[in-house]
Design a protein around this motif. Structure first.
Motif, mmCIF file in Angstrom:
data_model
loop_
_atom_site.group_PDB
_atom_site.id
_atom_site.type_symbol
_atom_site.label_atom_id
_atom_site.label_comp_id
_atom_site.label_asym_id
_atom_site.label_seq_id
_atom_site.Cartn_x
_atom_site.Cartn_y
_atom_site.Cartn_z
ATOM 1 N N UNK A 1 0.806 -1.220 0.000
ATOM 2 C CA UNK A 1 0.000 0.000 0.000
ATOM 3 C C UNK A 1 0.842 1.273 0.000
ATOM 4 N N UNK A 2 2.109 1.175 0.408
ATOM 5 C CA UNK A 2 2.976 2.353 0.380
ATOM 6 C C UNK A 2 3.183 2.858 -1.042
ATOM 7 N N UNK A 3 2.905 2.021 -2.034
ATOM 8 C CA UNK A 3 3.080 2.456 -3.415
ATOM 9 C C UNK A 3 2.134 3.602 -3.776
ATOM 10 N N UNK A 4 0.984 3.682 -3.125
ATOM 11 C CA UNK A 4 0.095 4.821 -3.376
ATOM 12 C C UNK A 4 0.820 6.130 -3.084
ATOM 13 N N UNK A 5 1.456 6.205 -1.932
ATOM 14 C CA UNK A 5 2.172 7.421 -1.534
ATOM 15 C C UNK A 5 3.372 7.661 -2.434
ATOM 16 N N UNK A 6 4.121 6.596 -2.725
ATOM 17 C CA UNK A 6 5.292 6.735 -3.599
ATOM 18 C C UNK A 6 4.883 7.319 -4.950
ATOM 19 N N UNK A 7 3.796 6.793 -5.512
ATOM 20 C CA UNK A 7 3.338 7.292 -6.805
ATOM 21 C C UNK A 7 2.870 8.733 -6.740
ATOM 22 N N UNK A 8 2.143 9.082 -5.696
ATOM 23 C CA UNK A 8 1.584 10.429 -5.602
ATOM 24 C C UNK A 8 2.659 11.500 -5.499
ATOM 25 N N UNK A 9 3.768 11.209 -4.810
ATOM 26 C CA UNK A 9 4.805 12.233 -4.631
ATOM 27 C C UNK A 9 5.887 12.177 -5.706
#
Length: 740
Positions: free
Chosen positions: A605-613
């Motif tokens: 789920x950390x990929x959501x944050x990685x992608x957004x930033x």
């Protein structure tokens, strides 16, 4: 500059946009128009519908086979030209009056013209585009072995395809009228239309574009006998596996089909274009972005995670789309499904095992999360100013905005009224609710799920449309839709895939509709004629796809079940197998037990944050160093979504794609610009056409009668890396694999 879409800021740029601000468009698209040419003629209807029907049937027929064959609309684009000219030469010209009306029409209004040809190709595009909802019908009947009401299945196919017209109508001002939305894939067909219709004098010592196309098509046609019939192994040559025949690690590294593909290559045009699209139609900067993403994921993240045994990765193949239990065996779905209610069996699950994935498959889901987050941020940072200007123009507050020559030429035609799109949208939403709530709720999805799917499609159509229109890459909504409904309505596999299809495909259909509309924009087709051709083509194609699928599913014994099919049977349904796995992961077991607090892969789920930033540093650097224009071409949604077609795409498909794309769209484009402008897109069309024609001919002449090439090492459609799919964890016992 290619890939940039911000409005011009200088007088010099304004003069450039009076043609087109995009170099490839200026080199390819004509800036003239003849508004007197007839469009929706008798020839258009006959040849258009026939092309749509034939392509829909062939593509669905081959879609169930091990070696899938996708026949593009380019094939129809070529074949209908001599037929259209023959009809123009032989049909009577006398007008025919419609009884009891004042209407009349002619079977032959004059010479077969370019605009008729374009509209026939639009029909063909509908037939070649696929109907995603057929995957649902397939897994219900062939994987879950349940019945489905045929009318419910028919409505499912129609509504999922038609719903996107509403979103397309809302966003066409931004994605069609804007000269910065240039839709690279359309330039292949524009080039071919020009080669087929424009009178051209052969240059001294050279070829006309039509002559070049015919030579390429005939050569591609003849060569495809080798990879399709005589030597299928040539589609993936994995040299590392031949050297280290007994090493699992070496084959994991070298296999182009089941591993990382180092040293692997395919000598087949279908290998380069089957999952990633034509490398000749993708801009050079986009190919570089995809290459960066591929190297990052396949050659850095995957090996590190696998050989460090993250998520017990060594218990499973390094690359696979299958689901596994805790012992490394194929996941037994029957143990976690209640056959009476067709939903999740918690007790059976507790007594069995969580679902496990190959390390690459797990990361592919994480990258899907990251891609969607990056898409929103990228569009907000890099394209918001142009979106705002177009919004102001839409409400009449920016009348002085400069338009390119194509917009000015299209102003002479009546636009499509907005209420046409609204009517389709409202009626399709109503029919979608009927499809899901009626027929004994066979699809399990309640009415609120339809509304929520529509909301997601509406939200993402514009940002994903911008990415597609500038890079030729389309991030998918499939994973985010699966995730949302999986949390909200767990344990319902058919509800999950139905929600995914209404959300993802309605957006995707909007993108396809807009791409076709842009093709008509380039070729100066009256918008209302375009709309009618697209609408009728969609209805016809959906009907044929549904009919073909239903026929095969009810007549081919054990279709989609390789373990029960006879040796050599092609009916293995590789694409449907991936779809089925997704229905289990997201729908039956649910994301909470996969990526939530109860799951093995919660860190994904950390990929959501990685992608957004991820686009933020690129944006900051682009503003700090405005003279370094290459920085603005770094496209994080494309980088993060580079491997989005894997699986079912494989490393060898990407490697071959890169070799072809980098050579032609970077080296040739820069060093031999004149040759590239005349021949690049024609080359792509000729290769596509030759492969498609030979594939169909070989099937109907030989393979359809179970007549295959001589039995030898190269006949297998495989890269001969049997150990690449073996686990490497100590104590694992798998047939055909060495024990560690």
């Amino acid at each position: 500059m290619t890939g940039a879409i911000d409005p011009p800021s200088s007088k010099e740029d304004n003069e450039e946009i009076n043609d087109s601000p995009i170099d490839e468009v200026r080199l390819t698209v004509p800036i003239i128009d003849d508004p007197t040419l007839p469009t929706l003629t008798f020839r258009t209807w006959v040849l258009g519908i026939a092309s749509c029907v034939l392509l829909a049937f062939v593509n669905k027929f081959f879609g169930y086979r091990q070696n899938q064959l996708s026949v593009s609309s380019v094939t129809a684009q070529i074949v209908v030209l001599p037929i259209g000219k023959l009809m123009a030469a032989t049909l009577p010209t006398k007008p025919i009056r419609v009884p009891m009306t004042k209407w009349s029409f002619s079977l032959n209004p004059g010479p077969f013209n370019l605009k008729e040809h374009v509209l026939i190709t639009i029909f063909a595009n509908s037939g070649a585009g696929g109907v995603y909802a057929v995957h649902i019908i397939t897994i219900v009947k062939a994987f879950y072995h349940r019945d489905m009401h045929p009318f419910a299945a028919f409505l499912l196919a129609q509504t999922t395809q038609m719903l996107g017209y509403g979103w397309a109508g809302i966003f066409r001002k931004y994605l069609v009228d804007s000269p910065y939305m240039w839709w690279p894939s359309n330039l292949v067909q524009v080039s071919l239309f020009r080669a087929l219709h424009e009178k051209e004098k052969r240059p001294k010592g050279g070829l006309t574009r039509l002559q070049f196309f015919l030579i390429v098509m005939i050569s591609s046609f003849a060569y495809y006998v080798i990879p399709n019939y005589l030597f299928p192994s040539i589609t993936a040559l994995s040299i590392v596996c031949w050297i280290w025949k007994n090493s699992v690690t070496a084959q994991q590294i070298g296999s182009g089909n089941s591993g990382l593909g180092i040293g692997s290559i395919g000598l087949d045009w279908a290998t380069a274009s089957s999952y990633t699209g034509s490398p000749l139609a993708t801009p050079g900067f986009a190919i570089v972005n995809i290459l960066i993403g591929f190297v990052l994921i396949v050659y850095i993240v995957t090996p590190i995670s696998y050989w460090n045994n993250w998520f017990n990765a060594k218990m499973f193949p390094i690359f696979s789309s299958k689901t596994f239990d805790a012992d490394g065996n194929k996941y037994n779905i029957s143990r976690v499904i209640n056959q009476a209610t067709f939903d999740f069996d918690q007790k059976g699950y507790d007594n069995y095992s969580p679902i496990h994935l190959s390390t690459f498959f797990a990361f592919s889901y994480g990258l899907s999360f990251a891609t969607l987050g990056a898409t929103l941020t990228h569009v907000a940072l890099f394209h918001w100013s142009s979106i705002w200007q177009l919004s102001r123009k839409t409400v009449g507050k920016a009348r002085d905005q400069v338009e390119d020559v194509h917009n000015r030429l299209m102003k002479k035609y009546n636009p499509v009224p907005q209420w046409w799109f609204h009517l389709i949208l409202v009626s399709m939403v109503g029919l979608a609710i009927l499809t899901c709530e009626g027929f004994g709720q066979q699809l399990q999805l309640p009415y609120w799920g339809v509304f929520l799917a529509c909301a997601l499609a509406l939200f993402y159509t514009l940002p994903i449309g911008i990415i597609t229109a500038t890079t030729n890459q389309t991030p998918g909504l499939n994973v985010i839709t699966e995730l949302v409904i999986g949390y909200m309505y767990p344990g319902k596999p058919l509800a999950n895939v139905a929600f995914k299809t209404y959300g993802y495909i309605s957006m995707n259909q909007a993108i396809q509709f807009l791409a076709d509309f842009k093709l008509g924009h380039y070729m100066k087709i009256p918008p209302r004629s375009m709309f009618v051709a697209q609408l009728v083509g969609t209805v016809v194609a959906s009907t044929v796809y549904f009919g073909t699928a239903w026929w095969l599913l009810t007549t081919v014994e054990n279709i989609c079940d390789p373990s029960s099919l006879p040796d050599g049977s092609p009916w293995t349904c590789p694409g449907d197998a991936v779809f089925y796995s997704a229905s289990v992961i997201w729908g039956l077991v649910g994301p909470l037990r996969m990526f939530g607090s109860l799951g093995v892969y919660d860190k994904v789920n950390w990929f959501f944050l990685i992608g957004a930033i991820s686009p933020i540093p690129v944006y900051v650097l682009a503003r700090l160093f405005p003279n370094q224009r290459w920085i603005s071409l770094i496209n994080m949604p494309v980088i993060l979504g580079a491997t989005g077609s894997m699986p079912p795409g494989r490393a060898v498909n990407y490697i071959t794609y890169f070799v072809v794309g980098i050579f032609f769209n970077l080296y040739v484009y820069r060093k031999y610009r004149g040759w590239w402008a005349r021949h690049n897109y024609i080359l792509s069309a000729g290769l596509d056409a030759g492969v498609a024609l030979m594939g169909v001919l070989m099937y109907y002449a030989l393979q359809g009668y179970d007549i295959y090439g001589m039995n030898w090492w190269g006949l297998d459609a495989d890269d001969h890396c049997p150990l690449a799919s073996c686990p490497t964890a100590p104590g694992m016992v798998v047939e055909g694999c060495p024990a560690y």
